[in-house]
Design a protein around this motif. Structure first.
Motif, PDB file in Angstrom:
ATOM      1  N   ASN A 193     -10.715  -0.711   1.776  1.00 27.80           N
ATOM      2  CA  ASN A 193      -9.334  -0.849   1.316  1.00 27.80           C
ATOM      3  C   ASN A 193      -8.847  -2.292   1.248  1.00 27.80           C
ATOM      4  OD1 ASN A 193      -8.983   2.013   1.253  1.00 27.80           O
ATOM      5  ND2 ASN A 193      -8.783   1.987   3.463  1.00 27.80           N
ATOM      6  N   HIS A 204       0.847  -1.188   0.000  1.00 27.98           N
ATOM      7  CA  HIS A 204       0.000   0.000   0.000  1.00 27.98           C
ATOM      8  C   HIS A 204       0.884   1.240   0.000  1.00 27.98           C
ATOM      9  CE1 HIS A 204      -3.157  -2.513   2.359  1.00 27.98           C
ATOM     10  NE2 HIS A 204      -3.327  -2.662   1.066  1.00 27.98           N
ATOM     11  N   TYR A 246      -7.146  -0.157   6.812  1.00 24.21           N
ATOM     12  CA  TYR A 246      -6.864  -1.182   5.803  1.00 24.21           C
ATOM     13  C   TYR A 246      -7.028  -2.593   6.343  1.00 24.21           C
ATOM     14  CZ  TYR A 246      -4.991   2.320   2.606  1.00 24.21           C
ATOM     15  OH  TYR A 246      -4.858   3.374   1.749  1.00 24.21           O
TER      16      TYR A 246
END
Length: 190
Positions: free
Chosen positions: A159, A108, A120
Protein backbone atom coordinates in the motif's frame (compact mmCIF):
# COMPACT_ATOMS: atom_id res chain seq x y z
CA UNK A 1 0.45 -19.56 4.90
CA UNK A 2 0.48 -18.19 8.43
CA UNK A 3 1.95 -14.70 8.22
CA UNK A 4 2.92 -14.83 11.88
CA UNK A 5 4.95 -18.00 11.82
CA UNK A 6 5.31 -19.48 15.26
CA UNK A 7 9.10 -19.51 15.02
CA UNK A 8 9.43 -15.79 14.24
CA UNK A 9 6.67 -14.77 16.62
CA UNK A 10 8.36 -16.66 19.46
CA UNK A 11 11.72 -15.15 18.52
CA UNK A 12 10.28 -11.63 18.44
CA UNK A 13 8.60 -12.08 21.81
CA UNK A 14 11.92 -13.34 23.25
CA UNK A 15 13.76 -10.27 21.92
CA UNK A 16 11.13 -7.97 23.42
CA UNK A 17 11.03 -9.77 26.77
CA UNK A 18 14.82 -9.44 27.15
CA UNK A 19 14.68 -5.70 26.44
CA UNK A 20 13.82 -3.80 29.64
CA UNK A 21 13.28 -0.53 27.76
CA UNK A 22 10.76 -2.03 25.33
CA UNK A 23 8.96 -3.85 28.14
CA UNK A 24 8.73 -0.61 30.12
CA UNK A 25 7.44 1.19 27.02
CA UNK A 26 4.76 -1.47 26.45
CA UNK A 27 3.68 -1.15 30.08
CA UNK A 28 3.46 2.64 29.77
CA UNK A 29 1.38 2.34 26.59
CA UNK A 30 -0.92 -0.20 28.24
CA UNK A 31 -1.40 2.20 31.15
CA UNK A 32 -2.84 4.80 28.77
CA UNK A 33 -5.90 2.57 28.37
CA UNK A 34 -6.39 3.60 24.74
CA UNK A 35 -8.46 1.56 22.31
CA UNK A 36 -6.49 -0.81 20.07
CA UNK A 37 -3.21 0.67 21.35
CA UNK A 38 0.19 -0.60 20.21
CA UNK A 39 3.86 0.41 20.20
CA UNK A 40 5.55 -0.17 16.89
CA UNK A 41 7.65 0.75 13.91
CA UNK A 42 11.34 1.49 14.49
CA UNK A 43 11.48 0.47 18.14
CA UNK A 44 10.51 -3.11 17.33
CA UNK A 45 12.22 -3.33 13.94
CA UNK A 46 15.53 -1.96 15.18
CA UNK A 47 15.60 -4.28 18.19
CA UNK A 48 15.28 -7.27 15.86
CA UNK A 49 17.86 -5.96 13.39
CA UNK A 50 20.28 -5.30 16.26
CA UNK A 51 19.72 -8.81 17.58
CA UNK A 52 20.25 -10.42 14.18
CA UNK A 53 23.43 -8.39 13.63
CA UNK A 54 24.58 -9.08 17.21
CA UNK A 55 25.09 -5.37 17.84
CA UNK A 56 23.59 -2.75 20.12
CA UNK A 57 23.60 0.47 18.13
CA UNK A 58 20.07 1.70 18.13
CA UNK A 59 19.27 5.00 19.76
CA UNK A 60 15.87 4.76 21.36
CA UNK A 61 14.69 8.30 21.23
CA UNK A 62 11.62 7.98 19.00
CA UNK A 63 8.72 5.85 20.18
CA UNK A 64 5.59 5.37 18.05
CA UNK A 65 2.41 4.79 20.05
CA UNK A 66 -0.63 4.15 17.88
CA UNK A 67 -4.27 3.61 18.77
CA UNK A 68 -7.67 3.64 17.09
CA UNK A 69 -10.45 5.91 18.32
CA UNK A 70 -13.02 6.84 15.68
CA UNK A 71 -15.02 8.89 18.19
CA UNK A 72 -12.54 11.77 18.05
CA UNK A 73 -10.32 12.67 15.14
CA UNK A 74 -8.74 15.63 16.89
CA UNK A 75 -4.99 15.98 16.68
CA UNK A 76 -5.25 17.74 20.05
CA UNK A 77 -5.97 14.38 21.71
CA UNK A 78 -2.67 13.03 20.38
CA UNK A 79 -0.79 16.06 21.73
CA UNK A 80 -2.48 15.63 25.11
CA UNK A 81 -1.38 11.98 25.28
CA UNK A 82 2.16 12.93 24.18
CA UNK A 83 2.28 15.47 27.03
CA UNK A 84 1.31 12.72 29.50
CA UNK A 85 4.03 10.47 28.12
CA UNK A 86 6.64 13.23 28.36
CA UNK A 87 5.77 13.56 32.05
CA UNK A 88 6.34 9.81 32.45
CA UNK A 89 9.60 9.77 30.47
CA UNK A 90 10.93 13.12 29.22
CA UNK A 91 14.03 11.51 27.66
CA UNK A 92 12.01 10.00 24.82
CA UNK A 93 10.54 11.64 21.73
CA UNK A 94 7.02 10.26 21.83
CA UNK A 95 4.95 10.13 18.66
CA UNK A 96 1.28 9.38 19.29
CA UNK A 97 -1.08 8.91 16.37
CA UNK A 98 -4.76 8.02 16.30
CA UNK A 99 -4.91 5.70 13.31
CA UNK A 100 -8.61 6.49 12.91
CA UNK A 101 -7.60 9.89 11.48
CA UNK A 102 -4.38 9.05 9.65
CA UNK A 103 -6.18 8.14 6.43
CA UNK A 104 -6.96 11.84 6.03
CA UNK A 105 -3.29 12.82 6.18
CA UNK A 106 -2.28 9.94 3.90
CA UNK A 107 -5.12 10.39 1.39
CA UNK A 108 -6.33 6.80 1.81
CA UNK A 109 -9.75 5.29 2.37
CA UNK A 110 -10.69 5.17 6.05
CA UNK A 111 -8.86 2.53 8.07
CA UNK A 112 -10.94 0.00 10.01
CA UNK A 113 -8.56 -0.56 12.94
CA UNK A 114 -4.90 -0.25 13.92
CA UNK A 115 -3.87 -3.39 12.03
CA UNK A 116 -5.45 -2.08 8.83
CA UNK A 117 -3.75 1.30 9.35
CA UNK A 118 -0.26 -0.08 9.91
CA UNK A 119 -0.59 -2.24 6.80
CA UNK A 120 -0.04 1.11 5.01
CA UNK A 121 3.20 1.88 6.82
CA UNK A 122 6.28 2.19 4.58
CA UNK A 123 8.16 -1.12 4.88
CA UNK A 124 7.01 -4.62 5.72
CA UNK A 125 9.70 -4.79 8.41
CA UNK A 126 8.42 -1.52 9.90
CA UNK A 127 4.71 -2.41 9.82
CA UNK A 128 4.97 -4.29 13.10
CA UNK A 129 3.74 -3.45 16.57
CA UNK A 130 3.52 -5.02 20.01
CA UNK A 131 1.53 -4.56 23.20
CA UNK A 132 0.84 -6.14 26.55
CA UNK A 133 -2.56 -7.78 26.84
CA UNK A 134 -4.61 -7.82 30.09
CA UNK A 135 -2.65 -10.93 31.19
CA UNK A 136 0.68 -9.07 30.71
CA UNK A 137 1.50 -11.26 27.70
CA UNK A 138 3.09 -9.76 24.60
CA UNK A 139 0.88 -9.62 21.53
CA UNK A 140 2.27 -8.99 18.05
CA UNK A 141 0.58 -7.16 15.21
CA UNK A 142 2.18 -7.73 11.79
CA UNK A 143 -0.20 -7.44 8.84
CA UNK A 144 2.56 -8.39 6.39
CA UNK A 145 4.03 -11.09 8.61
CA UNK A 146 7.48 -11.32 10.17
CA UNK A 147 9.42 -13.01 7.37
CA UNK A 148 10.92 -9.83 5.92
CA UNK A 149 11.85 -8.54 9.38
CA UNK A 150 13.72 -11.72 10.33
CA UNK A 151 15.21 -12.25 6.87
CA UNK A 152 16.55 -8.66 6.92
CA UNK A 153 14.54 -7.69 3.84
CA UNK A 154 13.61 -4.03 3.42
CA UNK A 155 10.63 -4.01 1.07
CA UNK A 156 7.74 -1.58 0.64
CA UNK A 157 4.32 -2.61 1.83
CA UNK A 158 1.87 -3.15 -1.03
CA UNK A 159 0.00 0.00 0.00
CA UNK A 160 2.99 2.35 0.17
CA UNK A 161 4.15 4.67 -2.60
CA UNK A 162 7.25 3.32 -4.38
CA UNK A 163 8.91 6.72 -4.81
CA UNK A 164 8.42 7.57 -1.13
CA UNK A 165 9.88 4.17 -0.22
CA UNK A 166 12.99 4.95 -2.28
CA UNK A 167 13.29 8.37 -0.60
CA UNK A 168 13.09 6.74 2.84
CA UNK A 169 15.82 4.25 1.94
CA UNK A 170 18.09 7.12 0.89
CA UNK A 171 17.25 9.18 3.96
CA UNK A 172 17.50 6.42 6.57
CA UNK A 173 20.78 4.88 5.36
CA UNK A 174 20.00 1.69 7.28
CA UNK A 175 22.64 -0.41 5.50
CA UNK A 176 25.35 1.68 7.13
CA UNK A 177 24.17 0.48 10.52
CA UNK A 178 22.92 -3.01 9.61
CA UNK A 179 25.22 -4.36 6.90
CA UNK A 180 23.26 -7.54 6.13
CA UNK A 181 20.02 -5.82 5.10
CA UNK A 182 18.69 -6.67 1.67
CA UNK A 183 16.98 -3.61 0.20
CA UNK A 184 14.48 -4.25 -2.58
CA UNK A 185 15.61 -2.11 -5.51
CA UNK A 186 12.83 -2.81 -8.00
CA UNK A 187 9.07 -2.60 -7.82
CA UNK A 188 8.77 -6.37 -7.93
CA UNK A 189 8.83 -7.53 -4.33
CA UNK A 190 11.41 -10.27 -3.61
Amino acid sequence: MDLLSTKYKTELINIIEKDAFIMETLAIAKGLKLNDCWVGAGLIRNAVWDSLHQIKTTKRNDIDVVFFDATTLSEALEKEIEAKLIQINPNVKWSVKNQARMHLRNNHKQYSNTENAISYWPETATAIAARLNPNEEIEILAPHGLNDLFNLVVAPTPNFDWNMFQERIEEKQWKKQWKNLKVIQTKEKK
